[in-house]
Design an enzyme around this catalytic site. Structure first.
Site, PDB file in Angstrom:
ATOM      1  N   THR A 121      20.449  27.844  -4.959  1.00  0.00           N
ATOM      2  CA  THR A 121      19.559  26.710  -4.660  1.00  0.00           C
ATOM      3  C   THR A 121      18.113  27.204  -4.688  1.00  0.00           C
ATOM      4  O   THR A 121      17.869  28.410  -4.582  1.00  0.00           O
ATOM      5  CB  THR A 121      19.843  26.153  -3.248  1.00  0.00           C
ATOM      6  OG1 THR A 121      19.545  27.188  -2.299  1.00  0.00           O
ATOM      7  CG2 THR A 121      21.282  25.696  -3.087  1.00  0.00           C
TER       8      THR A 121
ATOM      9  N   TYR B  88      15.975  33.550  11.214  1.00  0.00           N
ATOM     10  CA  TYR B  88      16.823  32.539  10.560  1.00  0.00           C
ATOM     11  C   TYR B  88      18.239  32.597  11.137  1.00  0.00           C
ATOM     12  O   TYR B  88      18.810  31.587  11.530  1.00  0.00           O
ATOM     13  CB  TYR B  88      16.824  32.838   9.059  1.00  0.00           C
ATOM     14  CG  TYR B  88      17.798  32.036   8.223  1.00  0.00           C
ATOM     15  CD1 TYR B  88      17.463  30.772   7.756  1.00  0.00           C
ATOM     16  CD2 TYR B  88      19.042  32.561   7.879  1.00  0.00           C
ATOM     17  CE1 TYR B  88      18.354  30.044   6.965  1.00  0.00           C
ATOM     18  CE2 TYR B  88      19.931  31.853   7.088  1.00  0.00           C
ATOM     19  CZ  TYR B  88      19.583  30.599   6.636  1.00  0.00           C
ATOM     20  OH  TYR B  88      20.469  29.883   5.857  1.00  0.00           O
TER      21      TYR B  88
ATOM     22  N   SER C 240      16.566  18.624  -2.050  1.00  0.00           N
ATOM     23  CA  SER C 240      16.716  19.876  -2.808  1.00  0.00           C
ATOM     24  C   SER C 240      18.093  20.471  -2.523  1.00  0.00           C
ATOM     25  O   SER C 240      18.749  20.116  -1.545  1.00  0.00           O
ATOM     26  CB  SER C 240      15.608  20.845  -2.347  1.00  0.00           C
ATOM     27  OG  SER C 240      15.782  22.123  -2.916  1.00  0.00           O
TER      28      SER C 240
ATOM     29  N   LYS D 134      20.596  29.897  13.235  1.00  0.00           N
ATOM     30  CA  LYS D 134      21.902  29.470  12.697  1.00  0.00           C
ATOM     31  C   LYS D 134      23.002  29.745  13.727  1.00  0.00           C
ATOM     32  O   LYS D 134      23.975  28.992  13.821  1.00  0.00           O
ATOM     33  CB  LYS D 134      22.183  30.179  11.374  1.00  0.00           C
ATOM     34  CG  LYS D 134      21.188  29.799  10.273  1.00  0.00           C
ATOM     35  CD  LYS D 134      21.370  28.348   9.869  1.00  0.00           C
ATOM     36  CE  LYS D 134      20.333  27.834   8.917  1.00  0.00           C
ATOM     37  NZ  LYS D 134      20.525  26.431   8.560  1.00  0.00           N
TER      38      LYS D 134
ATOM     39  N   SER E  64      24.987  29.019   8.686  1.00  0.00           N
ATOM     40  CA  SER E  64      24.977  30.061   7.646  1.00  0.00           C
ATOM     41  C   SER E  64      25.827  31.237   8.109  1.00  0.00           C
ATOM     42  O   SER E  64      25.903  31.525   9.307  1.00  0.00           O
ATOM     43  CB  SER E  64      23.539  30.527   7.425  1.00  0.00           C
ATOM     44  OG  SER E  64      23.539  31.747   6.713  1.00  0.00           O
TER      45      SER E  64
HETATM   46  N1  LIG Z   1      21.991  28.126  -0.335  1.00  0.00           N
HETATM   47  C1  LIG Z   1      22.672  28.975   0.416  1.00  0.00           C
HETATM   48  O1  LIG Z   1      23.254  29.949  -0.076  1.00  0.00           O
HETATM   49  C2  LIG Z   1      22.762  28.786   1.892  1.00  0.00           C
HETATM   50  C3  LIG Z   1      23.510  29.706   2.628  1.00  0.00           C
HETATM   51  C4  LIG Z   1      23.640  29.516   3.991  1.00  0.00           C
HETATM   52  C5  LIG Z   1      23.034  28.433   4.602  1.00  0.00           C
HETATM   53  N2  LIG Z   1      22.286  27.576   3.856  1.00  0.00           N
HETATM   54  C6  LIG Z   1      21.660  26.442   4.556  1.00  0.00           C
HETATM   55  O2  LIG Z   1      21.836  25.266   3.806  1.00  0.00           O
HETATM   56  C7  LIG Z   1      20.772  24.357   4.070  1.00  0.00           C
HETATM   57  C8  LIG Z   1      20.201  23.873   2.760  1.00  0.00           C
HETATM   58  O3  LIG Z   1      19.648  24.998   2.083  1.00  0.00           O
HETATM   59  P1  LIG Z   1      19.369  25.057   0.515  1.00  0.00           P
HETATM   60  O4  LIG Z   1      19.847  26.362   0.076  1.00  0.00           O
HETATM   61  O5  LIG Z   1      19.838  23.814  -0.117  1.00  0.00           O
HETATM   62  O6  LIG Z   1      17.754  25.136   0.545  1.00  0.00           O
HETATM   63  P2  LIG Z   1      16.620  24.271  -0.189  1.00  0.00           P
HETATM   64  O7  LIG Z   1      16.972  24.078  -1.607  1.00  0.00           O
HETATM   65  O8  LIG Z   1      15.356  24.984   0.135  1.00  0.00           O
HETATM   66  O9  LIG Z   1      16.661  22.899   0.588  1.00  0.00           O
HETATM   67  C9  LIG Z   1      16.178  22.815   1.901  1.00  0.00           C
HETATM   68  C10 LIG Z   1      15.891  21.375   2.241  1.00  0.00           C
HETATM   69  O10 LIG Z   1      15.317  21.340   3.563  1.00  0.00           O
HETATM   70  C11 LIG Z   1      14.108  20.597   3.506  1.00  0.00           C
HETATM   71  N3  LIG Z   1      13.139  21.030   4.511  1.00  0.00           N
HETATM   72  C12 LIG Z   1      12.673  22.269   4.728  1.00  0.00           C
HETATM   73  N4  LIG Z   1      11.746  22.251   5.696  1.00  0.00           N
HETATM   74  C13 LIG Z   1      11.633  20.960   6.096  1.00  0.00           C
HETATM   75  C14 LIG Z   1      10.843  20.299   7.041  1.00  0.00           C
HETATM   76  N5  LIG Z   1       9.927  20.949   7.784  1.00  0.00           N
HETATM   77  N6  LIG Z   1      10.994  18.964   7.189  1.00  0.00           N
HETATM   78  C15 LIG Z   1      11.871  18.286   6.449  1.00  0.00           C
HETATM   79  N7  LIG Z   1      12.656  18.854   5.517  1.00  0.00           N
HETATM   80  C16 LIG Z   1      12.529  20.179   5.343  1.00  0.00           C
HETATM   81  C17 LIG Z   1      13.581  20.851   2.098  1.00  0.00           C
HETATM   82  O11 LIG Z   1      12.602  19.909   1.758  1.00  0.00           O
HETATM   83  P3  LIG Z   1      11.651  20.135   0.455  1.00  0.00           P
HETATM   84  O12 LIG Z   1      12.469  19.699  -0.738  1.00  0.00           O
HETATM   85  O13 LIG Z   1      10.479  19.250   0.723  1.00  0.00           O
HETATM   86  O14 LIG Z   1      11.288  21.589   0.410  1.00  0.00           O
HETATM   87  C18 LIG Z   1      14.864  20.743   1.310  1.00  0.00           C
HETATM   88  O15 LIG Z   1      15.209  19.388   1.098  1.00  0.00           O
HETATM   89  C19 LIG Z   1      19.763  25.120   4.949  1.00  0.00           C
HETATM   90  O16 LIG Z   1      19.953  24.771   6.300  1.00  0.00           O
HETATM   91  C20 LIG Z   1      20.153  26.571   4.708  1.00  0.00           C
HETATM   92  O17 LIG Z   1      19.813  27.388   5.805  1.00  0.00           O
HETATM   93  C21 LIG Z   1      22.131  27.724   2.527  1.00  0.00           C
END
Ligand SMILES: NC(=O)c1ccc[n+]([C@@H]2O[C@H](COP(=O)([O-])OP(=O)(O)OC[C@H]3O[C@@H](n4cnc5c(N)ncnc54)[C@H](OP(=O)(O)O)[C@@H]3O)[C@@H](O)[C@H]2O)c1
Length: 311
Positions: free
Chosen positions: A233, A198, A49, A202, A172
């Site tokens: 996302t 969270y 994802s 981080k 993050s």
């Molecule tokens: N998007 C932002 O603005 C942002 C900002 C700062 C930091 N981040 C960081 O970027 C990273 C990716 O986030 P995203 O925004 O892309 O979120 P996302 O779309 O929710 O993707 C998260 C991914 O982590 C997987 N995941 C969650 N729990 C898990 C578990 N117990 N075991 C295995 N896999 C697991 C999810 O699997 P499923 O597909 O099965 O749910 C998904 O593939 C995260 O670490 C987040 O904290 C994102």
């Protein structure tokens, strides 16, 4: 490595512009094209994802042999098929593990170490949950997924990461708001707030990045933490719906958010180890003294993680 320009320094002080697509748009003009990385074995957690899926696809497009780590078989296999179809790269494999469970994380690490050596490990999986939740192993879910599993996976596969390889921890900007609290890693005291829990995990990733950078320097392994900015996302729209609507069109695309991750895994430019990156440039790790930990807190963090992981 790009140095902070004056414009970039001003942007850094205005989170709204720095973290959104405005910041990315203003900085990307200096970005160099990424090199081919034919056959490099890169493991991406959370590859089903959002940012992880995009990073895996872009690394595959550069020629890497990408291992997609997911917890849902249908989603992970669909992601692999999609990446193969779009990039024409057949060297995409799937590993399944629920990273909130240390038994599954350790089993994943064992399978990975049974395969070819790893060029880069991207610890990207992460969650932000509203209420304090415990896993079947009695661990708080945010800690288990965002920090402890990264610690266990990385420590276990370390001998299998090539000398000169890379470790990338997806942190993050939220970590700017929190200090690490090693005495309460499981968030048992006080009122539980999802965003604070969270942010502390981080913050923990950034500290581990600095610790690993030092201990792995003699093997030439570059360890980096990065911040994707605020990106559109499923993770953001599901966990922070109000924020997502408020920032709306200013959110970065997943490609913009994943850019630094992909760059750190592939670039031939000089990347100093142990830094916290946003838009291919190292950033400060604190905005206020209040979030700074003491050396003994760093030791206590690692001891606490080791104890919880029962390594
Ligand atoms: N998007 C932002 O603005 C942002 C900002 C700062 C930091 N981040 C960081 O970027 C990273 C990716 O986030 P995203 O925004 O892309 O979120 P996302 O779309 O929710 O993707 C998260 C991914 O982590 C997987 N995941 C969650 N729990 C898990 C578990 N117990 N075991 C295995 N896999 C697991 C999810 O699997 P499923 O597909 O099965 O749910 C998904 O593939 C995260 O670490 C987040 O904290 C994102």
């Amino acid at each position: 490595m790009k140095q902070n320009s004056r414009l970039d320094q001003i942007l850094d002080r205005t989170l709204l512009f720095s973290f959104t697509s405005v910041g990315y748009g203003l900085r990307k003009g200096n970005f160099k094209p990424l090199p081919r990385i034919e056959g490099r074995r890169i493991v991406v957690t959370g590859a089903t994802s959002g940012l992880g899926l995009v990073a895996a696809r872009e690394l595959a497009d550069l020629g890497a042999a990408v291992v997609l780590v997911g917890r849902n078989q249908v989603k992970a296999e669909e992601a692999a098929r999609q990446i193969q179809r779009i990039t024409g790269n057949e060297a995409i494999s799937v590993e399944l593990a629920d990273l909130s469970l240390m038994a599954e994380t350790r089993a994943l690490a064992d399978r990975l170490t049974a395969g070819p050596p790893i060029d880069a490990l991207i610890n990207n999986a992460g969650v932000l949950v509203a209420a304090r939740t415990e896993t079947s192993e009695g661990l708080e879910l945010t800690l288990a997924t965002n920090l402890l599993s990264h610690y266990v996976l990385t420590e276990t596969v370390l001998p299998h990461i090539k000398d000169g390889g890379r470790i990338i921890n997806v942190s993050s900007g939220g970590m700017y708001s929190q200090r690490i609290r090693p005495a309460d890693l499981q968030f048992k005291t006080g009122e539980y707030t999802g965003t604070a829990a969270y942010a502390r995990t981080k913050r923990g990733q950034v500290i581990l990045t600095e610790i690993w950078a030092e201990s792995l320097a003699d093997r030439g392994i570059t360890v980096s933490a990065m911040h994707p900015g605020w990106s559109d996302t499923p993770g953001v729209s599901d966990s922070l719906p109000t924020f997502s609507k408020l920032i709306g069109p200013l959110l970065r695309s997943p490609e913009e958010g994943a850019d630094t991750m992909v760059w750190l895994a592939s670039t031939e430019e000089e990347v100093p180890s142990g830094k916290f990156w946003l838009d291919r440039t190292p950033r400060p790790t604190h905005m206020t003294d209040k979030t700074k930990e003491r050396p003994e807190d760093r030791v206590a963090l690692v001891e606490g993680l080791r104890r919880l992981a029962e390594l």
